[in-house]
Design an enzyme around this catalytic site. Structure first.
Site, PDB file in Angstrom:
ATOM      1  N   CYS A   1      57.050  29.452  36.819  1.00 42.99           N
ATOM      2  CA  CYS A   1      56.597  30.035  37.980  1.00 42.99           C
ATOM      3  C   CYS A   1      56.862  31.674  37.868  1.00 42.99           C
ATOM      4  O   CYS A   1      57.601  32.213  37.497  1.00 42.99           O
ATOM      5  CB  CYS A   1      57.467  29.720  39.009  1.00 42.99           C
ATOM      6  SG  CYS A   1      56.976  30.318  40.694  1.00 42.99           S
TER       7      CYS A   1
ATOM      8  N   ARG B   1      39.161  41.228  49.222  1.00 45.79           N
ATOM      9  CA  ARG B   1      40.136  39.888  49.384  1.00 45.79           C
ATOM     10  C   ARG B   1      41.385  40.082  49.406  1.00 45.79           C
ATOM     11  O   ARG B   1      42.285  41.078  48.813  1.00 45.79           O
ATOM     12  CB  ARG B   1      39.565  38.880  48.050  1.00 45.79           C
ATOM     13  CG  ARG B   1      39.745  39.663  46.905  1.00 45.79           C
ATOM     14  CD  ARG B   1      38.753  39.099  45.737  1.00 45.79           C
ATOM     15  NE  ARG B   1      39.081  39.428  44.248  1.00 45.79           N
ATOM     16  CZ  ARG B   1      38.835  40.551  43.697  1.00 45.79           C
ATOM     17  NH1 ARG B   1      38.014  41.603  44.817  1.00 45.79           N
ATOM     18  NH2 ARG B   1      38.922  40.550  42.501  1.00 45.79           N
TER      19      ARG B   1
ATOM     20  N   ASP C   1      47.607  39.626  34.230  1.00 47.93           N
ATOM     21  CA  ASP C   1      47.775  40.252  35.467  1.00 47.93           C
ATOM     22  C   ASP C   1      48.571  41.544  35.348  1.00 47.93           C
ATOM     23  O   ASP C   1      49.887  41.485  35.013  1.00 47.93           O
ATOM     24  CB  ASP C   1      48.328  39.405  36.305  1.00 47.93           C
ATOM     25  CG  ASP C   1      47.908  39.442  37.942  1.00 47.93           C
ATOM     26  OD1 ASP C   1      47.573  40.699  38.256  1.00 47.93           O
ATOM     27  OD2 ASP C   1      47.691  38.592  38.650  1.00 47.93           O
TER      28      ASP C   1
ATOM     29  N   ARG D   1      45.376  43.998  47.367  1.00 50.71           N
ATOM     30  CA  ARG D   1      45.106  44.630  46.001  1.00 50.71           C
ATOM     31  C   ARG D   1      43.947  44.947  45.838  1.00 50.71           C
ATOM     32  O   ARG D   1      43.542  46.084  45.508  1.00 50.71           O
ATOM     33  CB  ARG D   1      45.627  43.727  45.157  1.00 50.71           C
ATOM     34  CG  ARG D   1      45.483  44.288  43.611  1.00 50.71           C
ATOM     35  CD  ARG D   1      46.454  43.742  42.535  1.00 50.71           C
ATOM     36  NE  ARG D   1      47.839  44.032  43.236  1.00 50.71           N
ATOM     37  CZ  ARG D   1      48.693  43.250  42.607  1.00 50.71           C
ATOM     38  NH1 ARG D   1      48.632  42.089  41.991  1.00 50.71           N
ATOM     39  NH2 ARG D   1      49.876  43.569  43.550  1.00 50.71           N
ATOM     40  N   TYR D   2      42.909  44.119  46.070  1.00 47.87           N
ATOM     41  CA  TYR D   2      41.488  44.375  45.707  1.00 47.87           C
ATOM     42  C   TYR D   2      40.867  44.689  46.810  1.00 47.87           C
ATOM     43  O   TYR D   2      41.300  44.461  48.102  1.00 47.87           O
ATOM     44  CB  TYR D   2      40.879  43.083  45.079  1.00 47.87           C
ATOM     45  CG  TYR D   2      41.616  42.642  43.673  1.00 47.87           C
ATOM     46  CD1 TYR D   2      41.433  43.481  42.651  1.00 47.87           C
ATOM     47  CD2 TYR D   2      42.361  41.504  43.895  1.00 47.87           C
ATOM     48  CE1 TYR D   2      42.101  42.817  41.860  1.00 47.87           C
ATOM     49  CE2 TYR D   2      43.014  41.216  42.735  1.00 47.87           C
ATOM     50  CZ  TYR D   2      42.823  41.765  41.325  1.00 47.87           C
ATOM     51  OH  TYR D   2      43.289  41.435  40.254  1.00 47.87           O
TER      52      TYR D   2
ATOM     53  N   LYS E   1      44.143  41.659  37.758  1.00 42.25           N
ATOM     54  CA  LYS E   1      43.721  40.582  36.571  1.00 42.25           C
ATOM     55  C   LYS E   1      42.949  41.586  35.659  1.00 42.25           C
ATOM     56  O   LYS E   1      41.897  42.089  36.216  1.00 42.25           O
ATOM     57  CB  LYS E   1      43.128  39.401  37.324  1.00 42.25           C
ATOM     58  CG  LYS E   1      43.962  38.580  37.975  1.00 42.25           C
ATOM     59  CD  LYS E   1      43.422  37.658  38.447  1.00 42.25           C
ATOM     60  CE  LYS E   1      44.460  36.697  39.481  1.00 42.25           C
ATOM     61  NZ  LYS E   1      44.741  37.451  40.618  1.00 42.25           N
TER      62      LYS E   1
ATOM     63  N   CYS F   1      57.970  24.827  39.235  1.00 39.32           N
ATOM     64  CA  CYS F   1      57.469  25.016  37.869  1.00 39.32           C
ATOM     65  C   CYS F   1      58.506  25.860  37.127  1.00 39.32           C
ATOM     66  O   CYS F   1      58.764  27.005  37.659  1.00 39.32           O
ATOM     67  CB  CYS F   1      56.025  25.397  37.745  1.00 39.32           C
ATOM     68  SG  CYS F   1      54.839  24.766  38.530  1.00 39.32           S
TER      69      CYS F   1
ATOM     70  N   CYS G   1      57.108  24.670  47.526  1.00 37.70           N
ATOM     71  CA  CYS G   1      56.296  23.933  46.498  1.00 37.70           C
ATOM     72  C   CYS G   1      56.720  22.559  46.429  1.00 37.70           C
ATOM     73  O   CYS G   1      57.702  22.155  46.767  1.00 37.70           O
ATOM     74  CB  CYS G   1      56.306  24.590  45.124  1.00 37.70           C
ATOM     75  SG  CYS G   1      55.356  25.991  44.896  1.00 37.70           S
TER      76      CYS G   1
ATOM     77  N   ARG H   1      55.964  33.504  40.614  1.00 41.41           N
ATOM     78  CA  ARG H   1      56.648  34.051  42.094  1.00 41.41           C
ATOM     79  C   ARG H   1      57.869  33.396  42.458  1.00 41.41           C
ATOM     80  O   ARG H   1      58.098  33.157  43.586  1.00 41.41           O
ATOM     81  CB  ARG H   1      55.492  33.377  43.044  1.00 41.41           C
ATOM     82  CG  ARG H   1      55.095  34.650  43.876  1.00 41.41           C
ATOM     83  CD  ARG H   1      54.063  34.333  44.906  1.00 41.41           C
ATOM     84  NE  ARG H   1      52.720  34.732  44.297  1.00 41.41           N
ATOM     85  CZ  ARG H   1      51.417  34.175  44.510  1.00 41.41           C
ATOM     86  NH1 ARG H   1      51.449  33.241  45.210  1.00 41.41           N
ATOM     87  NH2 ARG H   1      50.521  34.739  43.811  1.00 41.41           N
TER      88      ARG H   1
ATOM     89  N   ASP I   1      53.215  35.854  32.982  1.00 39.91           N
ATOM     90  CA  ASP I   1      53.501  37.206  33.496  1.00 39.91           C
ATOM     91  C   ASP I   1      54.948  37.425  32.946  1.00 39.91           C
ATOM     92  O   ASP I   1      55.787  36.696  32.261  1.00 39.91           O
ATOM     93  CB  ASP I   1      53.714  36.917  34.984  1.00 39.91           C
ATOM     94  CG  ASP I   1      52.019  36.947  35.658  1.00 39.91           C
ATOM     95  OD1 ASP I   1      51.436  37.698  34.953  1.00 39.91           O
ATOM     96  OD2 ASP I   1      51.802  36.476  36.658  1.00 39.91           O
TER      97      ASP I   1
HETATM   98  C1  LIG Z   1      44.388  36.857  41.666  1.00 34.09           C
HETATM   99  C2  LIG Z   1      44.422  37.636  43.189  1.00 34.09           C
HETATM  100  C3  LIG Z   1      43.393  37.553  43.983  1.00 34.09           C
HETATM  101  C4  LIG Z   1      42.145  36.931  43.887  1.00 34.09           C
HETATM  102  O1  LIG Z   1      41.627  37.502  42.528  1.00 34.09           O
HETATM  103  P1  LIG Z   1      39.973  37.052  41.682  1.00 34.09           P
HETATM  104  O2  LIG Z   1      39.792  37.620  40.481  1.00 34.09           O
HETATM  105  O3  LIG Z   1      39.045  37.367  43.041  1.00 34.09           O
HETATM  106  O4  LIG Z   1      40.359  35.438  41.840  1.00 34.09           O
HETATM  107  C5  LIG Z   1      43.415  38.158  45.161  1.00 34.09           C
HETATM  108  N1  LIG Z   1      44.550  39.057  45.393  1.00 34.09           N
HETATM  109  C6  LIG Z   1      45.620  38.970  44.699  1.00 34.09           C
HETATM  110  C7  LIG Z   1      46.754  39.883  44.953  1.00 34.09           C
HETATM  111  C8  LIG Z   1      45.703  38.392  43.325  1.00 34.09           C
HETATM  112  O5  LIG Z   1      46.660  38.260  42.790  1.00 34.09           O
END
Ligand SMILES: *Cc1c(COP(=O)(O)O)cnc(C)c1O
Length: 431
Positions: free
Chosen positions: A143, A127, A341, A123-124, A348, A140, A136, A145, A304
């Site tokens: 949850c 990362r 989110d 997404r980002y 986020k 929870c 799990c 997910r 969420d």
């Molecule tokens: C939360 C998340 C991350 C990590 O986000 P950070 O803000 O760097 O902790 C990476 N990918 C996805 C899809 C996420 O939901």
């Protein structure tokens, strides 16, 4: 000290009695025993907590849609006298889960949509979220997910994991890999060792994070062998998921300390849950307890829009109120970032009290946590002029930036949604 506020806790009031007669300390302390003796049926549940026939029926209804699993350890923390016990609410299904809210969806965060290979969300820019397993130790009740967690209960195949690794290998922009699930620690040490070694051998991967609730619901998982294995692959971070100070038991704190002693920086992601922790005082106790266990509060999440968790959602004003009670009043280390989110894969987005009251070219008008108003005088304009950055010496408009940062760098003058009505009209206009 930890156990003072914790009802029925610590050395395990259920150990060797009640629901698990005759079990030994060695068994109780063995995470595999805890996992294989999870409470997952109504019959098992009825042995541990007293539930009315109506409540049992509710659980039965709920289990037609969602799974239940509670480790004996976590179940032993339930205050049997308190129907609103925060441990109970996170572990035992209720009828509320069966009703569907109008905004609920199975994948509100579009994790499956933003997925170049199955089990990996990119997404980002730099990362990825890398799913290690859908298992799990506890399911929870809140949850996010749940479309995934516990659905197949099998470890992914080597080929599936290899495809995810391969995506990371051939995507040089990825410098941070979040191993999650399910719970990333529900696979064997050998498999984690393999994944960490493979990821470490990729030159562009700088940090690896493990996302796990085991310190909270299965602290026995954090063994000396596990810690020895992890420290070979540093920098490895662990993000865990404490929601209430009652979860900070001697066992849980011990698990965090073993990780910290192995050089693992620890963070915590709390979910804001109505009736569980949506109170500034409970939250402050939680944050202070975490810091004492060497865990840095990282995120506080707005609950969420996943299915069957509507009853846990609070208005966002609650989260903002909680941050208002923390920021300035206590250590900055104790203040997590409150985030939503964003549905649809927006990622986020931080929310919080506003501290900027006004601005002019010369002054920024601020208020602090006490309500005192102060003005900060900006440096004389012109100090930032010039083609090159005074600090790094590079022209910023030539280093590609994304999103709002690109507008700030002067690389774009606007950002527009692809399907903006105004723009569609523009195209249709006859020449
Ligand atoms: C939360 C998340 C991350 C990590 O986000 P950070 O803000 O760097 O902790 C990476 N990918 C996805 C899809 C996420 O939901």
């Amino acid at each position: 000290m930890w156990s003072e506020s914790v009802p029925g806790l610590a050395t395990g009031s259920h150990r060797g009695s009640g629901a698990w007669p005759g079990i030994t300390v060695a068994e109780w302390d063995d995470w595999r025993w805890q996992v294989s003796n999870r409470i997952s049926s109504i019959e098992q549940l009825a042995k541990v907590v007293h539930l009315s026939p109506a409540a049992l029926l509710d659980v039965e209804e709920c289990l037609k849609i969602f799974r239940m699993a509670i480790t004996p350890y976590y179940a032993s923390l339930i205050d049997l006298q308190d129907p609103r016990c925060p441990i109970r609410q996170q572990a035992i299904p209720t009828r509320a889960e069966v009703s569907q809210g109008q905004d609920d969806s199975l994948d509100p965060l579009f994790e499956d949509t933003d997925s170049p290979v199955p089990g990996l969300t990119h997404r980002y820019p730099d990362r990825v979220l890398f799913i290690v397993t859908d298992q799990c130790s506890m399911y929870c009740r809140h949850c996010t997910r749940r479309r995934l967690a516990g659905q197949t209960d099998h470890a992914p195949t080597r080929a599936e994991l290899e495809a995810r690794l391969d995506y990371v290998r051939r995507t040089p922009r990825i410098r941070d890999v979040v191993l999650s699930g399910g719970d990333a620690l529900l696979v064997s040490d050998a498999l984690l060792d393999h994944l960490l070694r493979e990821l470490r051998s990729i030159p562009h991967v700088e940090i690896i994070r493990l996302a796990t609730r085991t310190p909270v619901v299965l602290p026995q998982r954090i063994t000396a062998e596990f810690c020895r294995m992890v420290r070979k692959h540093h920098p490895v971070y662990v993000n865990t998921h404490f929601n209430h100070p009652s979860e900070l038991t001697r066992e849980a704190v011990g698990a965090c300390e073993r990780l910290a002693d192995a050089g693992v920086p620890l963070g915590n992601q709390t979910v804001l849950l109505r009736g569980v922790n949506d109170c500034p005082h409970v939250m402050r106790r939680l944050m202070h307890g975490l810091l004492k266990a060497r865990v840095r509060p990282y995120y506080l999440y707005q609950c969420d829009l996943s299915r069957g968790i509507q009853h846990f959602r609070t208005p966002t004003s609650r989260g903002i109120e909680i941050i208002e009670h923390l920021r300035g009043h206590t250590s900055g280390l104790a203040v997590p970032a409150y985030c939503i989110d964003g549905p649809g894969g927006a990622g986020k987005i931080p929310l919080g009290p506003e501290y900027v009251l006004s601005r002019s070219p010369e002054y920024l008008v601020l208020r602090n946590y006490e309500g005192a108003i102060t003005a900060y005088r900006e440096p004389p304009s012109g100090a930032l002029a010039g083609d090159k950055c005074d600090t790094c010496g590079e022209p910023h408009d030539r280093q590609p930036s994304l999103g709002v940062a690109a507008v700030l760098d002067g690389q774009r003058t606007s950002l527009e949604p692809a399907e903006m009505e105004r723009k569609l009209r523009r195209r249709r206009r006859p020449e």
